[in-house]
Design a protein around this motif. Sequence first.
Motif, mmCIF file in Angstrom:
data_model
loop_
_atom_site.group_PDB
_atom_site.id
_atom_site.type_symbol
_atom_site.label_atom_id
_atom_site.label_comp_id
_atom_site.label_asym_id
_atom_site.label_seq_id
_atom_site.Cartn_x
_atom_site.Cartn_y
_atom_site.Cartn_z
ATOM 1 N N PHE A 13 4.013 -2.998 5.369
ATOM 2 C CA PHE A 13 4.868 -3.739 4.454
ATOM 3 C C PHE A 13 4.084 -4.914 3.865
ATOM 4 O O PHE A 13 3.985 -5.080 2.654
ATOM 5 N N GLU B 266 0.978 -3.742 1.715
ATOM 6 C CA GLU B 266 1.285 -3.283 0.365
ATOM 7 C C GLU B 266 1.799 -4.421 -0.501
ATOM 8 O O GLU B 266 1.520 -4.492 -1.690
ATOM 9 N N SER C 217 20.051 5.456 -7.486
ATOM 10 C CA SER C 217 18.979 5.095 -6.579
ATOM 11 C C SER C 217 18.981 5.989 -5.367
ATOM 12 O O SER C 217 17.969 6.218 -4.747
ATOM 13 N N GLN D 69 16.573 10.344 -3.291
ATOM 14 C CA GLN D 69 16.014 10.325 -1.957
ATOM 15 C C GLN D 69 16.139 11.673 -1.309
ATOM 16 O O GLN D 69 15.629 11.925 -0.243
ATOM 17 N N TYR E 133 17.741 7.254 13.706
ATOM 18 C CA TYR E 133 16.343 7.154 13.288
ATOM 19 C C TYR E 133 15.465 6.936 14.513
ATOM 20 O O TYR E 133 15.656 5.979 15.251
ATOM 21 N N ILE F 165 10.401 4.646 13.081
ATOM 22 C CA ILE F 165 10.604 3.306 12.537
ATOM 23 C C ILE F 165 9.337 2.499 12.699
ATOM 24 O O ILE F 165 8.846 1.874 11.767
ATOM 25 N N GLY G 144 6.808 3.452 10.295
ATOM 26 C CA GLY G 144 7.202 3.465 8.890
ATOM 27 C C GLY G 144 7.329 4.857 8.296
ATOM 28 O O GLY G 144 7.018 5.079 7.139
ATOM 29 N N ILE G 145 7.762 5.781 9.111
ATOM 30 C CA ILE G 145 7.850 7.160 8.651
ATOM 31 C C ILE G 145 9.138 7.393 7.876
ATOM 32 O O ILE G 145 10.208 6.979 8.297
ATOM 33 N N SER G 146 9.012 8.061 6.759
ATOM 34 C CA SER G 146 10.215 8.524 6.085
ATOM 35 C C SER G 146 9.899 9.871 5.456
ATOM 36 O O SER G 146 8.749 10.200 5.251
ATOM 37 N N GLU H 113 15.405 8.417 5.887
ATOM 38 C CA GLU H 113 15.196 7.506 4.773
ATOM 39 C C GLU H 113 14.565 6.217 5.261
ATOM 40 O O GLU H 113 14.994 5.668 6.250
ATOM 41 N N SER I 145 11.390 -2.893 9.017
ATOM 42 C CA SER I 145 10.849 -1.557 8.730
ATOM 43 C C SER I 145 11.775 -0.798 7.800
ATOM 44 O O SER I 145 11.337 -0.098 6.896
ATOM 45 N N LEU J 76 13.803 -2.037 5.659
ATOM 46 C CA LEU J 76 13.728 -2.593 4.307
ATOM 47 C C LEU J 76 12.468 -2.113 3.598
ATOM 48 O O LEU J 76 12.479 -1.827 2.402
ATOM 49 N N TYR J 77 11.417 -2.013 4.350
ATOM 50 C CA TYR J 77 10.163 -1.542 3.773
ATOM 51 C C TYR J 77 10.324 -0.121 3.240
ATOM 52 O O TYR J 77 9.981 0.178 2.095
ATOM 53 N N VAL J 78 10.864 0.730 4.075
ATOM 54 C CA VAL J 78 11.050 2.123 3.670
ATOM 55 C C VAL J 78 11.996 2.204 2.475
ATOM 56 O O VAL J 78 11.754 2.928 1.507
ATOM 57 N N THR K 215 12.560 -0.080 0.258
ATOM 58 C CA THR K 215 11.873 -0.607 -0.918
ATOM 59 C C THR K 215 10.929 0.428 -1.523
ATOM 60 O O THR K 215 10.937 0.683 -2.730
ATOM 61 N N LYS K 216 10.162 1.024 -0.650
ATOM 62 C CA LYS K 216 9.204 2.014 -1.114
ATOM 63 C C LYS K 216 9.931 3.174 -1.789
ATOM 64 O O LYS K 216 9.549 3.606 -2.876
ATOM 65 N N ASN K 217 10.976 3.625 -1.136
ATOM 66 C CA ASN K 217 11.753 4.720 -1.717
ATOM 67 C C ASN K 217 12.298 4.350 -3.085
ATOM 68 O O ASN K 217 12.257 5.138 -4.018
ATOM 69 N N HIS K 218 12.808 3.148 -3.147
ATOM 70 C CA HIS K 218 13.395 2.715 -4.415
ATOM 71 C C HIS K 218 12.353 2.756 -5.533
ATOM 72 O O HIS K 218 12.623 3.222 -6.626
#
Lengths: 359, 186
Positions: A37, A40, A200, A204, A291, A296, A299-301, A359, B77, B79-81, B83-86
């Motif tokens: 986070f 980036e 938005s 997803q 999740y 978490i 940072g996996i999604s 997500e 975490s 929020l990060y995900v 944000t990235k998704n958004h």
Amino acid sequence: MNKNKPIDNERLIKYREGKLSPEEAYELERAALFSKFHEEAMEGLDSISAEALKADLASITRQIDKNKPSGSPLWKVAAVAALLILSGLSIFWLANQPANNEIALQKKEVEEEIISQKNTPQVESIEPTESGPQDDPDESSTAESPGAESSFDDQALDEIPITSDNQVSEKNLPGGTIIKNPQSSIAVDSGSSVLSENLSMSNQIRSFQSSDEEVIESLAESSYHEPMATEENSSVARQPEATFDEHTRAAGSAKNQVASDRQGGRKPPDNPYPTIGWDNYKKYLEENLQYPQEAIKNGISGTVKLSFVVKPDGTFENLRIKKSLGFGCDEEALRLIKEGPEWVGVKKPKKVKLEVLFE
Amino acid sequence: MLKKFHHTDDDLDLVKKFSHSRDQKILGLLFERYMSLVYGVCLKYLKDREDAKDAVMEIYESLAHKLLNREIHNFKSWLYVTTKNHCLIKLRHSKSFKEIDDHLMEFEFVVHHHEEEDDMEENLKKLTKCIEELNPEQKTCINKFFLDKKSYKEISSLTSYNLNQVKSFVQNGKRNLKNCMEVQNE
């Protein structure tokens, strides 16, 4: 490390201006090194000047301070959301002759095909399904008609003017409006706050394409009204006189469509579907998804795709992961399906593919 | 100019309080903790200040709904995900789907798994060995950064490298160390 340490905007600006003490600077740099986070974010922030950063952060803060989301009290937003969830957004597709559009549920005579844009953020389920309408008013599954005119994507959705068709919508939508157009067949919901939320969220979920599964025929001549308990906005399209070959195949990867094929006929469904209906099933997945900690932490999604075969008695077998995500996500997806609601079986064992979104 | 963060509540406390009270102020407070990071990530992906600012607001506005509808274990975490998704969604609107899909794939798999319960001593040994294997620049910077706790600026003045070089030596050095550790662990 630095797990929940708030990042003070001023500190960040000072850092950019070179005004932080070495210790403070170090702390920030270290945080950035150990958090995706931060890393980036720093990358992005470094692309603009310290002055620009200062101005932008100030303007965002101002906006946040004055701008209560959607400008309305939260409970209202929540109430609307709840309403939408409960009553669902009704979607229509007006047939070629608008005159036919009695909204009454003449499902018995109607065979219909719906493509809906679902916004369940976590899940997408996606088999074309046929079922008796009375059994399951909430059910929906995916399909897309081959006709380009009845497919839409998020961009299209974005551009669609929101019009209200009183003729139709007054009866159905709590605050929803519908766009009808026999050729383009896209319905969009109403409230702009909801809309933006929808947009938005809609992306997803990536759509999942059905393989060489059953062809769904859509023979409907008459229009129908389809109350759908969708989370927020849904859109429906129907192709009046076409046979739906490979309709799901047309789905682009950035969309998610859920369609429901309801048949007025009394024959058993050709495709399995959850006993509680697709919408409720999605809701189930969404609400019960835990999740995984590992995911978490890392940072996996993404999505886990899986498939299984529903047998005539409604039980299923051969549950397997098609696309793995790892970090505990696969196990969680399997758990959800295994512990999940039952299925309505069909004559022959039939494969179902699902996507669970983390997500 | 900007709010001070004297709130001692941690994120999850705030999330909890918010879901009880629905108090927008709490949400604002929580979000502002990470606002600059959210903005930074948006800038990184959207590459446009105005777009990024809009995105931050959109994320903020969607927050209430999302928070009330799911259980969050780690707000940051999450929020990060989010944000990235958004940002990726926004990009999808403007670019070809495929391109972004690839992009997405890329970073779903970029994240490295990190064994946590490793034997500390073992790790230290491996680490020392791995540091030795770094190239001289990276080694210098890594040592100064992690062992001496020097900031990039300080390292830059201690060495002949400029700020950006230092930064990339540290970043790449760290990545190499990580890779090296992973190889050792196999």
